[in-house]
Design an enzyme around this catalytic site. Structure first.
Site, mmCIF file in Angstrom:
data_model
loop_
_atom_site.group_PDB
_atom_site.id
_atom_site.type_symbol
_atom_site.label_atom_id
_atom_site.label_comp_id
_atom_site.label_asym_id
_atom_site.label_seq_id
_atom_site.Cartn_x
_atom_site.Cartn_y
_atom_site.Cartn_z
ATOM 1 N N LYS A 13 13.054 42.176 -24.334
ATOM 2 C CA LYS A 13 13.592 43.377 -24.837
ATOM 3 C C LYS A 13 14.603 44.056 -24.015
ATOM 4 O O LYS A 13 15.425 44.515 -24.445
ATOM 5 C CB LYS A 13 12.109 44.240 -25.025
ATOM 6 C CG LYS A 13 11.078 43.722 -25.862
ATOM 7 C CD LYS A 13 9.961 44.797 -26.214
ATOM 8 C CE LYS A 13 9.117 45.444 -24.855
ATOM 9 N NZ LYS A 13 8.416 44.347 -24.341
ATOM 10 N N ARG A 87 4.425 52.103 -28.769
ATOM 11 C CA ARG A 87 3.335 50.978 -28.293
ATOM 12 C C ARG A 87 2.027 51.042 -29.015
ATOM 13 O O ARG A 87 1.133 50.519 -28.832
ATOM 14 C CB ARG A 87 2.985 51.173 -26.909
ATOM 15 C CG ARG A 87 4.047 49.780 -26.158
ATOM 16 C CD ARG A 87 4.012 50.082 -24.639
ATOM 17 N NE ARG A 87 4.028 49.220 -23.958
ATOM 18 C CZ ARG A 87 5.341 48.740 -23.039
ATOM 19 N NH1 ARG A 87 6.154 49.629 -23.101
ATOM 20 N NH2 ARG A 87 5.141 47.853 -22.344
ATOM 21 N N ARG A 126 10.682 36.817 -12.700
ATOM 22 C CA ARG A 126 11.457 37.906 -13.144
ATOM 23 C C ARG A 126 12.201 38.757 -11.915
ATOM 24 O O ARG A 126 11.009 39.191 -11.240
ATOM 25 C CB ARG A 126 10.955 38.632 -14.033
ATOM 26 C CG ARG A 126 11.674 40.048 -14.360
ATOM 27 C CD ARG A 126 11.495 40.792 -15.515
ATOM 28 N NE ARG A 126 10.186 41.270 -15.654
ATOM 29 C CZ ARG A 126 9.596 42.055 -16.955
ATOM 30 N NH1 ARG A 126 10.319 41.859 -17.944
ATOM 31 N NH2 ARG A 126 8.583 42.659 -16.977
ATOM 32 N N ARG A 160 9.071 44.048 -10.104
ATOM 33 C CA ARG A 160 7.961 45.096 -10.484
ATOM 34 C C ARG A 160 6.604 44.884 -9.995
ATOM 35 O O ARG A 160 6.322 43.637 -9.976
ATOM 36 C CB ARG A 160 8.139 44.854 -11.941
ATOM 37 C CG ARG A 160 9.348 45.702 -12.654
ATOM 38 C CD ARG A 160 9.362 45.717 -13.962
ATOM 39 N NE ARG A 160 7.926 45.984 -14.708
ATOM 40 C CZ ARG A 160 7.948 46.085 -16.104
ATOM 41 N NH1 ARG A 160 9.015 45.828 -16.802
ATOM 42 N NH2 ARG A 160 6.691 46.285 -16.521
ATOM 43 N N ARG A 171 -1.621 43.801 -19.333
ATOM 44 C CA ARG A 171 -0.526 44.323 -20.271
ATOM 45 C C ARG A 171 -0.619 43.380 -21.589
ATOM 46 O O ARG A 171 -0.228 43.989 -22.711
ATOM 47 C CB ARG A 171 0.751 43.859 -19.730
ATOM 48 C CG ARG A 171 0.935 45.186 -18.509
ATOM 49 C CD ARG A 171 1.787 44.585 -17.363
ATOM 50 N NE ARG A 171 3.469 44.441 -17.811
ATOM 51 C CZ ARG A 171 4.360 43.843 -17.383
ATOM 52 N NH1 ARG A 171 4.109 43.112 -16.013
ATOM 53 N NH2 ARG A 171 5.431 43.627 -17.786
HETATM 54 P P1 AMP Z 1 7.461 48.054 -19.581
HETATM 55 O O1 AMP Z 1 8.631 48.330 -18.687
HETATM 56 O O2 AMP Z 1 8.079 48.593 -20.853
HETATM 57 O O3 AMP Z 1 6.795 46.881 -19.625
HETATM 58 O O4 AMP Z 1 6.436 49.217 -19.302
HETATM 59 C C1 AMP Z 1 5.854 49.217 -17.992
HETATM 60 C C2 AMP Z 1 4.517 49.838 -18.247
HETATM 61 O O5 AMP Z 1 4.789 51.266 -18.448
HETATM 62 C C3 AMP Z 1 3.615 49.760 -19.217
HETATM 63 O O6 AMP Z 1 2.585 48.730 -18.718
HETATM 64 C C4 AMP Z 1 2.672 50.886 -19.334
HETATM 65 O O7 AMP Z 1 1.900 51.165 -18.408
HETATM 66 C C5 AMP Z 1 3.908 51.978 -19.394
HETATM 67 N N1 AMP Z 1 4.275 52.270 -20.478
HETATM 68 C C6 AMP Z 1 5.834 51.914 -21.015
HETATM 69 N N2 AMP Z 1 6.032 52.308 -22.136
HETATM 70 C C7 AMP Z 1 4.894 52.829 -22.928
HETATM 71 C C8 AMP Z 1 4.539 53.222 -24.061
HETATM 72 N N3 AMP Z 1 5.408 53.401 -24.839
HETATM 73 N N4 AMP Z 1 3.230 53.881 -24.155
HETATM 74 C C9 AMP Z 1 2.534 53.748 -23.104
HETATM 75 N N5 AMP Z 1 2.805 53.332 -21.963
HETATM 76 C C10 AMP Z 1 3.923 52.980 -21.806
#
Ligand code: AMP
Length: 213
Positions: A13, A87, A126, A160, A171
């Site tokens: 993404k 999400r 990554r 990360r 996740r």
């Molecule tokens: P990402 O970078 O999109 O993988 O997001 C990293 C982390 O941020 C996720 O594992 C969640 O803990 C939190 N997070 C990001 N976007 C959301 C969302 N839309 N709703 C809830 N938690 C989020």
């Protein structure tokens, strides 16, 4: 044009969002990036979400909806790529309402399809540039040997904290339990556009171009 990139962690993404920004001048709204920024700058909210993120669980709907709302207001006359948001179904409903409030609507929801085994391999390989956000992969696109990001020249290669096997399992579970129902939700709304996310970033970019027209 306003689109959602929907898919599990590691689906690509972020990579595709960056390409869309480059190709179409859209604005990438990544709630994950916003939350990591809040954490890094030590805000109250950043401190509150740090543990939840480290475990790989979702932060509350209220927090992420608030973040999106702020950004929509600040840049109301641009096209948005929602990356990692919504999400949950509650977030999807809130997004509809927020877009309507600004006289906007969703054009498409791109479902990025990938094999689960590929996700684990991608995520554990990554890294990103801490300065410009360019995404690297230890196998297919290694960090340059001179130690400098190929895009901006920074030496800040970062991984990360939640790109480890334990957090990744949580996740993935959060994705299947809370986020994947959105596939049916957007299908029923006639917005869903599936894309094969297993190809190279350029092949996926090409498929996306066809889907978005
Ligand atoms: P990402 O970078 O999109 O993988 O997001 C990293 C982390 O941020 C996720 O594992 C969640 O803990 C939190 N997070 C990001 N976007 C959301 C969302 N839309 N709703 C809830 N938690 C989020």
């Amino acid at each position: 044009m306003n689109i959602i990139l929907l898919g599990p962690p590691g689906a690509g993404k972020g990579t595709q969002a960056r390409m869309l920004v480059e190709d179409r001048g859209m604005i990438q709204l990544s709630t994950g990036d916003m939350l990591r920024d809040a954490k890094a700058s030590g805000t109250e909210m950043g401190k509150r979400v740090a543990d939840v993120m480290a475990r790989g669980e979702l932060v509350t709907d209220e927090i992420v909806i608030g973040l999106i709302e702020e950004r929509l207001e600040a840049e109301a006359n641009r096209g948005f790529i929602f990356d990692g948001f919504p999400r949950t179904l509650a977030q999807a409903d809130a997004l509809d309402a927020l877009l309507a409030k600004h006289g906007k609507s969703l054009n498409a929801v791109i479902e990025m399809r990938v094999d689960d085994e590929a996700l684990v391999a991608r995520i554990t390989a990554r890294s990103t540039c801490g300065n410009c956000g360019e995404v690297y992969n230890d196998q297919s696109k290694p960090w340059p040997e001179d130690g400098k990001c190929a895009v901006c020249g920074s030496t800040d290669q970062t991984r990360r904290a939640d790109d480890n096997e334990d957090a990744l399992r949580t996740r993935l579970m959060a994705y299947y339990k809370q986020t994947s129902p959105l596939i049916g939700y957007y299908y029923a709304k006639g917005k869903l556009r599936p894309v094969d996310g297993m190809g190279t970033p350029d092949a996926v970019r090409h498929e996306l171009d066809i889907q978005l027209g």
